[in-house]
Write a protein that holds these residues in place. Structure first.
Motif, PDB file in Angstrom:
ATOM      1  N   ALA A  69       0.826  -1.206   0.000  1.00  0.00           N
ATOM      2  CA  ALA A  69       0.000   0.000   0.000  1.00  0.00           C
ATOM      3  C   ALA A  69       0.859   1.255   0.000  1.00  0.00           C
ATOM      4  CB  ALA A  69      -0.937  -0.013   1.201  1.00  0.00           C
ATOM      5  N   ARG A  70       1.983   1.206   0.722  1.00  0.00           N
ATOM      6  CA  ARG A  70       2.890   2.356   0.751  1.00  0.00           C
ATOM      7  C   ARG A  70       3.585   2.546  -0.597  1.00  0.00           C
ATOM      8  NH1 ARG A  70       3.836   0.671   6.193  1.00  0.00           N
ATOM      9  NH2 ARG A  70       5.572  -0.671   5.548  1.00  0.00           N
ATOM     10  N   ILE A  71       3.884   1.422  -1.272  1.00  0.00           N
ATOM     11  CA  ILE A  71       4.590   1.503  -2.553  1.00  0.00           C
ATOM     12  C   ILE A  71       3.646   1.915  -3.695  1.00  0.00           C
ATOM     13  CG2 ILE A  71       5.836   0.168  -4.303  1.00  0.00           C
ATOM     14  CD1 ILE A  71       6.832  -1.627  -1.990  1.00  0.00           C
ATOM     15  N   PHE A  72       2.497   1.251  -3.768  1.00  0.00           N
ATOM     16  CA  PHE A  72       1.613   1.432  -4.912  1.00  0.00           C
ATOM     17  C   PHE A  72       0.419   2.347  -4.636  1.00  0.00           C
ATOM     18  CE2 PHE A  72       3.482  -2.863  -5.486  1.00  0.00           C
ATOM     19  CZ  PHE A  72       4.142  -2.644  -6.690  1.00  0.00           C
ATOM     20  N   GLY A  73       0.061   2.538  -3.367  1.00  0.00           N
ATOM     21  CA  GLY A  73      -1.119   3.328  -3.039  1.00  0.00           C
ATOM     22  C   GLY A  73      -0.895   4.808  -3.221  1.00  0.00           C
ATOM     23  N   ASP A  74      -2.009   5.566  -3.199  1.00  0.00           N
ATOM     24  CA  ASP A  74      -1.916   7.017  -3.365  1.00  0.00           C
ATOM     25  C   ASP A  74      -1.955   7.767  -2.038  1.00  0.00           C
ATOM     26  OD1 ASP A  74      -4.532   6.719  -2.573  1.00  0.00           O
ATOM     27  OD2 ASP A  74      -5.419   7.430  -4.449  1.00  0.00           O
ATOM     28  N   GLY A  75      -1.966   7.002  -0.927  1.00  0.00           N
ATOM     29  CA  GLY A  75      -1.957   7.630   0.386  1.00  0.00           C
ATOM     30  C   GLY A  75      -3.314   8.071   0.900  1.00  0.00           C
ATOM     31  N   ALA A  76      -4.379   7.849   0.117  1.00  0.00           N
ATOM     32  CA  ALA A  76      -5.722   8.240   0.569  1.00  0.00           C
ATOM     33  C   ALA A  76      -6.114   7.414   1.793  1.00  0.00           C
ATOM     34  CB  ALA A  76      -6.735   8.031  -0.549  1.00  0.00           C
ATOM     35  N   PRO A  77      -6.833   8.010   2.737  1.00  0.00           N
ATOM     36  CA  PRO A  77      -7.198   7.271   3.950  1.00  0.00           C
ATOM     37  C   PRO A  77      -8.252   6.206   3.669  1.00  0.00           C
ATOM     38  CG  PRO A  77      -8.290   9.394   3.922  1.00  0.00           C
ATOM     39  CD  PRO A  77      -7.347   9.394   2.746  1.00  0.00           C
ATOM     40  N   ILE A  78      -8.264   5.170   4.480  1.00  0.00           N
ATOM     41  CA  ILE A  78      -9.322   4.168   4.393  1.00  0.00           C
ATOM     42  C   ILE A  78     -10.517   4.662   5.198  1.00  0.00           C
ATOM     43  CG2 ILE A  78      -7.714   2.260   4.078  1.00  0.00           C
ATOM     44  CD1 ILE A  78      -8.205   1.580   7.054  1.00  0.00           C
ATOM     45  N   LYS A  79     -11.687   4.090   4.923  1.00  0.00           N
ATOM     46  CA  LYS A  79     -12.921   4.527   5.571  1.00  0.00           C
ATOM     47  C   LYS A  79     -13.560   3.351   6.296  1.00  0.00           C
ATOM     48  CE  LYS A  79     -13.530   8.063   2.056  1.00  0.00           C
ATOM     49  NZ  LYS A  79     -14.378   8.604   0.976  1.00  0.00           N
ATOM     50  N   ALA A  80     -14.104   3.651   7.459  1.00  0.00           N
ATOM     51  CA  ALA A  80     -14.715   2.612   8.286  1.00  0.00           C
ATOM     52  C   ALA A  80     -15.989   2.084   7.635  1.00  0.00           C
ATOM     53  CB  ALA A  80     -15.025   3.159   9.664  1.00  0.00           C
ATOM     54  N   GLY A  81     -16.351   0.866   8.011  1.00  0.00           N
ATOM     55  CA  GLY A  81     -17.595   0.289   7.525  1.00  0.00           C
ATOM     56  C   GLY A  81     -17.458  -1.188   7.235  1.00  0.00           C
ATOM     57  N   GLU A  82     -18.538  -1.753   6.763  1.00  0.00           N
ATOM     58  CA  GLU A  82     -18.589  -3.173   6.427  1.00  0.00           C
ATOM     59  C   GLU A  82     -18.450  -3.312   4.912  1.00  0.00           C
ATOM     60  OE1 GLU A  82     -21.435  -7.025   7.426  1.00  0.00           O
ATOM     61  OE2 GLU A  82     -22.313  -5.030   7.272  1.00  0.00           O
ATOM     62  N   TYR A  83     -17.476  -4.087   4.477  1.00  0.00           N
ATOM     63  CA  TYR A  83     -17.185  -4.201   3.051  1.00  0.00           C
ATOM     64  C   TYR A  83     -17.387  -5.626   2.559  1.00  0.00           C
ATOM     65  CZ  TYR A  83     -15.029   0.417   3.381  1.00  0.00           C
ATOM     66  OH  TYR A  83     -14.817   1.764   3.591  1.00  0.00           O
ATOM     67  N   ASP A  84     -17.981  -5.729   1.372  1.00  0.00           N
ATOM     68  CA  ASP A  84     -18.079  -7.007   0.680  1.00  0.00           C
ATOM     69  C   ASP A  84     -16.853  -7.149  -0.210  1.00  0.00           C
ATOM     70  OD1 ASP A  84     -20.536  -7.862   1.734  1.00  0.00           O
ATOM     71  OD2 ASP A  84     -21.641  -6.627   0.315  1.00  0.00           O
ATOM     72  N   ILE A  85     -16.009  -8.132   0.093  1.00  0.00           N
ATOM     73  CA  ILE A  85     -14.801  -8.382  -0.689  1.00  0.00           C
ATOM     74  C   ILE A  85     -15.108  -9.475  -1.709  1.00  0.00           C
ATOM     75  CG2 ILE A  85     -12.354  -8.949  -0.604  1.00  0.00           C
ATOM     76  CD1 ILE A  85     -13.063  -6.469   1.023  1.00  0.00           C
ATOM     77  N   PRO A  86     -15.027  -9.173  -3.009  1.00  0.00           N
ATOM     78  CA  PRO A  86     -15.343 -10.199  -4.021  1.00  0.00           C
ATOM     79  C   PRO A  86     -14.351 -11.363  -3.972  1.00  0.00           C
ATOM     80  CG  PRO A  86     -15.299  -7.988  -4.984  1.00  0.00           C
ATOM     81  CD  PRO A  86     -14.711  -7.875  -3.615  1.00  0.00           C
ATOM     82  N   ALA A  87     -14.770 -12.500  -4.442  1.00  0.00           N
ATOM     83  CA  ALA A  87     -13.871 -13.649  -4.549  1.00  0.00           C
ATOM     84  C   ALA A  87     -12.673 -13.291  -5.427  1.00  0.00           C
ATOM     85  CB  ALA A  87     -14.615 -14.845  -5.140  1.00  0.00           C
TER      86      ALA A  87
END
Length: 322
Positions: A69-87
């Motif tokens: 995430a540090r290498i490839f991410g844009d640094g935007a913050p993550i947001k709280a909540g319940e997430y559906d992660i696809p297969a």
């Protein structure tokens, strides 16, 4: 080529190969072959979120996910909540999802005409909501589908339902037709709740509203069966025929025994029934009875109504119901 040059070239090639592997690991298929649900708590850091993702099986390594995430991410913050992660979601897709805030939507559905005791039951059955909730005031909830997130309180959802009703009623009241039988928004909700419970077909709402409006203006009892039942069940199905003692009871709700509107709403009316009360059909009708198809036949006079009742009885006898 000098040996040192060869070594440098080899190291460079190995570095490029390693970066390609890292990029493939970041963007390649994830470890799970089924969809997952992951809860990111409020205030959680990327490290906490990564731990939750690893526990759920959405990623293989929380440490590696954070590094990528540090290498490839844009640094935007993550947001709280319940997430559906696809297969098979890649780590890149998982991070994008957590940064997007596109959390899983859950719904409480309130159908038109649902009494408040059943609104409370629907809230108590709703997975992911928290806390206790009292039975909402009858007629205060606007029927609709209400989205919520895991961890929301039941009280907060009720407050949204009630605000929706206040807002809709206020706007509808401003557009009411002149000369209608009700004189306050509160009376409109009471009458709309009766129209809601008495209407078999949506297209009849304005006619049913006209009949009850005409009766109110003439001082006639409304004679609406659902108002007789309400004190006994608070809106639940009665499960039997209405008793003569119930038709004679004076309890503020029985519109056979007393003229005028009942003491309060008998359900939570939907938008269409509210609109029908505020813009009823232009009709002198004073009576209606079932027609055997789920709807009603309307009459202006008692003689017409009695003839319609006899037709309804004939239909019931033919069906073996009498």
């Amino acid at each position: 080529m000098r040996p040192l040059g060869c070594i440098g070239l080899l190291i460079g090639l190995l570095g490029i190969f390693a970066l390609m592997l890292i990029a493939q690991d970041w963007r390649g298929a994830g470890p799970t072959n089924r969809a997952l649900t992951v809860q990111v708590p409020r205030g959680a850091s990327l490290a906490r979120a990564a731990t939750e993702l690893q526990k759920a099986g959405a990623i293989d390594s929380a440490l590696r996910f954070r590094a990528y995430a540090r290498i490839f991410g844009d640094g935007a913050p993550i947001k709280a909540g319940e997430y559906d992660i696809p297969a098979s979601a890649s780590q890149s897709k998982v991070l994008d999802l957590l940064q997007s805030g596109k959390v899983r939507q859950r719904f409480v559905i309130v159908p038109e005409g649902l009494p408040s005791v059943l609104v409370q039951e629907a809230l108590l059955r709703s997975d992911g909501l928290t806390g206790a909730v009292d039975v909402p005031r009858e007629g205060s909830v606007l029927p609709d589908s209400y989205a919520y997130e895991r961890g929301d309180t039941r009280v907060s959802v009720v407050l949204r339902m009630q605000k929706a009703m206040r807002d809709y009623l206020a706007a509808a009241w401003k557009k009411r037709k002149p000369g209608i039988a009700v004189t306050t928004p509160e009376q409109a909700i009471v009458l709309a709740s009766i129209v809601e419970k008495e209407t078999g077909k949506p297209g009849e709402r304005r006619m049913v509203a006209a009949v009850y409006g005409n009766r109110l203006r003439q001082g006639m009892p409304l004679q609406a069966d659902p108002t007789v039942i309400y004190p006994q069940t608070k809106g639940r199905a009665l499960g039997r025929r209405i008793l003569r003692s119930e038709l004679d009871a004076k309890n503020g709700y029985n519109t056979y025994a007393e003229a005028g509107l009942p003491a309060g709403p008998i359900a939570n009316p939907g938008k269409a029934s509210i609109d029908a009360v505020l813009d009823p059909a232009q009709s002198p009708a004073l009576y209606f009875v079932a027609n055997g198809t789920g709807g009603h036949v309307f009459a202006n006079t008692l003689d017409q109504h009695n003839a319609n009742v006899q037709k309804w009885y004939a239909i019931r006898r033919a069906r073996g119901e009498m």
